[in-house]
Design a protein around this motif. Structure first.
Motif, mmCIF file in Angstrom:
data_model
loop_
_atom_site.group_PDB
_atom_site.id
_atom_site.type_symbol
_atom_site.label_atom_id
_atom_site.label_comp_id
_atom_site.label_asym_id
_atom_site.label_seq_id
_atom_site.Cartn_x
_atom_site.Cartn_y
_atom_site.Cartn_z
ATOM 1 N N CYS A 1 0.827 -1.206 0.000
ATOM 2 C CA CYS A 1 0.000 0.000 0.000
ATOM 3 C C CYS A 1 0.859 1.253 0.000
ATOM 4 N N ARG A 2 1.940 1.257 0.784
ATOM 5 C CA ARG A 2 2.785 2.443 0.845
ATOM 6 C C ARG A 2 3.495 2.700 -0.476
ATOM 7 N N VAL A 3 3.975 1.637 -1.123
ATOM 8 C CA VAL A 3 4.654 1.815 -2.401
ATOM 9 C C VAL A 3 3.659 2.266 -3.470
ATOM 10 N N ASN A 4 2.477 1.654 -3.516
ATOM 11 C CA ASN A 4 1.469 2.080 -4.487
ATOM 12 C C ASN A 4 1.062 3.528 -4.260
ATOM 13 N N ALA A 5 0.904 3.915 -2.993
ATOM 14 C CA ALA A 5 0.547 5.297 -2.702
ATOM 15 C C ALA A 5 1.681 6.255 -3.061
ATOM 16 N N SER A 6 2.927 5.846 -2.790
ATOM 17 C CA SER A 6 4.071 6.703 -3.123
ATOM 18 C C SER A 6 4.188 6.883 -4.629
ATOM 19 N N MET A 7 3.961 5.811 -5.381
ATOM 20 C CA MET A 7 4.020 5.916 -6.839
ATOM 21 C C MET A 7 2.915 6.836 -7.356
ATOM 22 N N ARG A 8 1.727 6.732 -6.804
ATOM 23 C CA ARG A 8 0.650 7.610 -7.242
ATOM 24 C C ARG A 8 0.953 9.062 -6.884
ATOM 25 N N PHE A 9 1.558 9.283 -5.727
ATOM 26 C CA PHE A 9 1.921 10.638 -5.340
ATOM 27 C C PHE A 9 2.945 11.228 -6.304
ATOM 28 N N LEU A 10 3.980 10.441 -6.643
ATOM 29 C CA LEU A 10 5.022 10.940 -7.537
ATOM 30 C C LEU A 10 4.521 11.121 -8.959
ATOM 31 N N VAL A 11 3.691 10.190 -9.409
ATOM 32 C CA VAL A 11 3.247 10.212 -10.805
ATOM 33 C C VAL A 11 2.103 11.205 -11.023
ATOM 34 N N MET A 12 1.156 11.249 -10.077
ATOM 35 C CA MET A 12 -0.013 12.101 -10.249
ATOM 36 C C MET A 12 0.167 13.484 -9.639
ATOM 37 N N GLY A 13 1.260 13.681 -8.906
ATOM 38 C CA GLY A 13 1.509 14.990 -8.334
ATOM 39 C C GLY A 13 1.797 16.054 -9.368
ATOM 40 N N THR A 14 2.140 15.638 -10.594
ATOM 41 C CA THR A 14 2.421 16.611 -11.658
ATOM 42 C C THR A 14 1.161 17.073 -12.384
ATOM 43 N N LEU A 15 0.022 16.454 -12.092
ATOM 44 C CA LEU A 15 -1.204 16.805 -12.820
ATOM 45 C C LEU A 15 -1.597 18.272 -12.655
ATOM 46 N N PRO A 16 -1.586 18.829 -11.429
ATOM 47 C CA PRO A 16 -1.969 20.248 -11.333
ATOM 48 C C PRO A 16 -1.041 21.181 -12.105
ATOM 49 N N LEU A 17 0.237 20.790 -12.241
ATOM 50 C CA LEU A 17 1.192 21.641 -12.955
ATOM 51 C C LEU A 17 1.019 21.557 -14.469
ATOM 52 N N GLY A 18 0.474 20.430 -14.944
ATOM 53 C CA GLY A 18 0.369 20.243 -16.380
ATOM 54 C C GLY A 18 -0.541 21.258 -17.042
ATOM 55 N N GLY A 19 -1.707 21.510 -16.436
ATOM 56 C CA GLY A 19 -2.615 22.492 -17.020
ATOM 57 C C GLY A 19 -1.998 23.878 -17.083
ATOM 58 N N LEU A 20 -1.285 24.269 -16.006
ATOM 59 C CA LEU A 20 -0.630 25.581 -16.011
ATOM 60 C C LEU A 20 0.447 25.648 -17.085
ATOM 61 N N LEU A 21 1.206 24.555 -17.242
ATOM 62 C CA LEU A 21 2.260 24.532 -18.259
ATOM 63 C C LEU A 21 1.674 24.643 -19.659
ATOM 64 N N GLY A 22 0.606 23.878 -19.936
ATOM 65 C CA GLY A 22 -0.010 23.942 -21.256
ATOM 66 C C GLY A 22 -0.558 25.315 -21.580
ATOM 67 N N GLY A 23 -1.244 25.932 -20.605
ATOM 68 C CA GLY A 23 -1.783 27.258 -20.848
ATOM 69 C C GLY A 23 -0.702 28.300 -21.069
ATOM 70 N N ALA A 24 0.389 28.230 -20.282
ATOM 71 C CA ALA A 24 1.465 29.210 -20.423
ATOM 72 C C ALA A 24 2.168 29.066 -21.772
ATOM 73 N N LEU A 25 2.500 27.824 -22.159
ATOM 74 C CA LEU A 25 3.191 27.616 -23.431
ATOM 75 C C LEU A 25 2.274 27.923 -24.613
ATOM 76 N N GLY A 26 0.973 27.589 -24.486
ATOM 77 C CA GLY A 26 0.048 27.888 -25.569
ATOM 78 C C GLY A 26 -0.070 29.374 -25.829
ATOM 79 N N GLY A 27 -0.088 30.171 -24.764
ATOM 80 C CA GLY A 27 -0.148 31.620 -24.956
ATOM 81 C C GLY A 27 1.153 32.203 -25.460
#
Length: 474
Positions: free
Chosen positions: A350-376
């Motif tokens: 459980c800890r490893v699965n949760a850690s992987m989800r934290f590392l992998v999905m933690g970038t999701l909030p940044l992705g939208g900001l990155l796409g909007g900034a580069l698109g503009g």
């Protein structure tokens, strides 16, 4: 713990119950995802900013609570937790329905219930992913994960459209009542599972921070898991950046009608179904370790077709790009999850699965900001092309890991048992001493400075013991 059935996963009645529960749970989750925003718009006249807050609340629990949830789950048997999470979600949906019927539904209440649903989804997803290895034999995990992925992808295809149709037919809040029944069905399926879980060993008084650090350390110290985390984080960052621009690209840049754009985007969940249906066969033919990096190395360049989309026949480039990259992503996801379930010790699952989800999905909030900034800054089409280049390079950490030189997972490292065997009653220390002495005696002349205390055994053996011969007095 009961014996695990050998052979195909479907021979296990417990696995069939898990899949049945996962089917209705996934369908209910996807229906709720579209029903909550519809309730906010139709009943509460929510503004775009309020809708954004609602979506953030629905998806933010993985980032905030993923790692602590893994620590908490590793201390408990998983089946009761999965049942409880389904029941809590059912209660949350009933609360929204009753509040709307009494004209007491407010946006803060809706946000609160969305937060409860998000937290329970985190608990259920991590627990369910860690529970599967306790039901299936290790060699059946790949096919089991393929089945679960087919269920998840089918929910993504049918869930939003079903939620929209149910909202139109029975009303938005009544849709949640139908959804609540699905969570009750899932809880009933899980309650019928007969396999007994071992009680987790007590962890002492170690605090949550220490145990969370243990899961993260395990991931970062393992070169394969570290490469999977790096590739997944980069892929999610770039995919989210592309998602922020894709509707604008199809409607404004290319000139498709909104309905046509929606039909083109529906190729993504169709690709997920194709990938889930072919993952097990490809892994057997190519190798369970090799397929992890090969699936992305072959499919990621398809993302470069997306920014080349045009009117008419040019739309086929968009569909080909989504299908090619989507199939590879799903095969990669199934293969790397199976690797984790096969190699991570049960006490850390459980800890490893949760850690992987934290590392992998933690970038999701940044992705939208990155796409909007580069698109503009660069424009939509050049940004999508730059994202395609980044996704093509995303598998590089996998190619630099030990996966590059292995065909199957068994070639990487000796695999631990899913659940450790009970301690042996033999006394290896008592028998190891004579062995070390004999080795030392035989090793004379080998250059070592260590000498045995006694010469090689020459006396008679009595009751399993021996004594050195007595020296005779002259």
């Amino acid at each position: 713990m009961t014996a695990r059935p050998q052979g195909a996963p479907w021979r296990s009645a417990d696995f069939r119950l898990v899949v049945a529960g996962q089917t209705v749970t996934q369908l209910g989750t996807d229906v709720t995802t579209i029903a909550f925003p519809l309730i906010a718009v139709l009943l509460l006249d929510a503004t775009p900013w309020q809708l954004g807050v609602l979506v953030a609340v629905q998806n933010g629990a993985f980032l905030l609570l993923g790692v602590p949830a893994g620590v908490w789950l590793d201390r408990r048997r998983l089946r009761p937790v999965l049942i409880a999470s389904d029941l809590v979600r059912c209660a949350a949906l009933v609360t929204v329905t009753v509040a709307a019927a009494l004209s007491r539904l407010t946006l803060p209440l809706l946000l609160t219930m969305a937060a409860v649903m998000g937290v329970m989804r985190v608990v259920f997803d991590i627990g369910h992913q860690s529970y599967l290895p306790r039901l299936l034999d290790r060699k059946d995990l790949l096919r089991g994960n393929c089945t679960v992925e087919v269920v998840r992808s089918s929910g993504q295809v049918a869930g939003p459209s079903l939620g929209g149709w149910l909202t139109q037919l029975v009303g938005a809040t009544n849709t949640l009542l139908v959804d609540a029944v699905s969570f009750l069905v899932s809880a009933a399926c899980l309650a019928r599972i007969r396999a007994r879980e071992p009680t987790p060993a007590p962890t002492g008084r170690a605090d949550t921070v220490h145990q969370a650090r243990e899961g993260l350390t395990f991931v970062l110290a393992n070169p394969v898991l570290r490469a999977i985390a790096a590739t997944g984080a980069l892929s999610n960052l770039l995919f989210t950046a592309a998602t922020a621009l894709i509707i604008l690209f199809l409607v404004d840049t290319v000139g498709f009608a909104p309905g046509t754009a929606g039909m083109l985007i529906s190729a993504a969940p169709a690709a997920a179904l194709l990938g889930a249906a072919t993952a097990a066969r490809l892994a057997r033919r190519v190798g369970s370790a090799r397929i992890i990096w090969l699936s992305l190395a072959v499919s990621s360049p398809f993302n470069l077709l997306v920014p080349l989309t045009g009117r008419g026949w040019g739309a086929t480039l968009f569909v080909a790009g989504l299908l090619g990259s989507g199939i590879g992503q799903v095969i990669y996801g199934i293969a790397q999850i199976t690797y984790r379930q096969s190699t991570v010790p049960a006490r850390l699952q459980c800890r490893v699965n949760a850690s992987m989800r934290f590392l992998v999905m933690g970038t999701l909030p940044l992705g939208g900001l990155l796409g909007g900034a580069l698109g503009g800054l660069l424009g939509v089409r050049p940004t999508l092309f730059l994202i395609g280049v980044g996704l093509t390079l995303a598998p590089v950490p996998l190619l630099l890991s030990p996966l590059r030189h292995a065909r199957d997972v068994d070639d990487l490292t000796p695999q631990p048992e899913a659940f450790p065997a009970p301690p042996s009653t033999s006394r290896p220390a008592a028998t190891a001493a004579p062995a070390r002495r004999r080795a030392g005696a035989a090793g004379r002349g080998s250059g070592t400075t260590c000498r045995p205390r006694y010469p090689a055994r020459v006396g008679p053996r009595r009751a399993g013991r021996w004594r050195p011969p007595r020296r005779r007095r002259p």
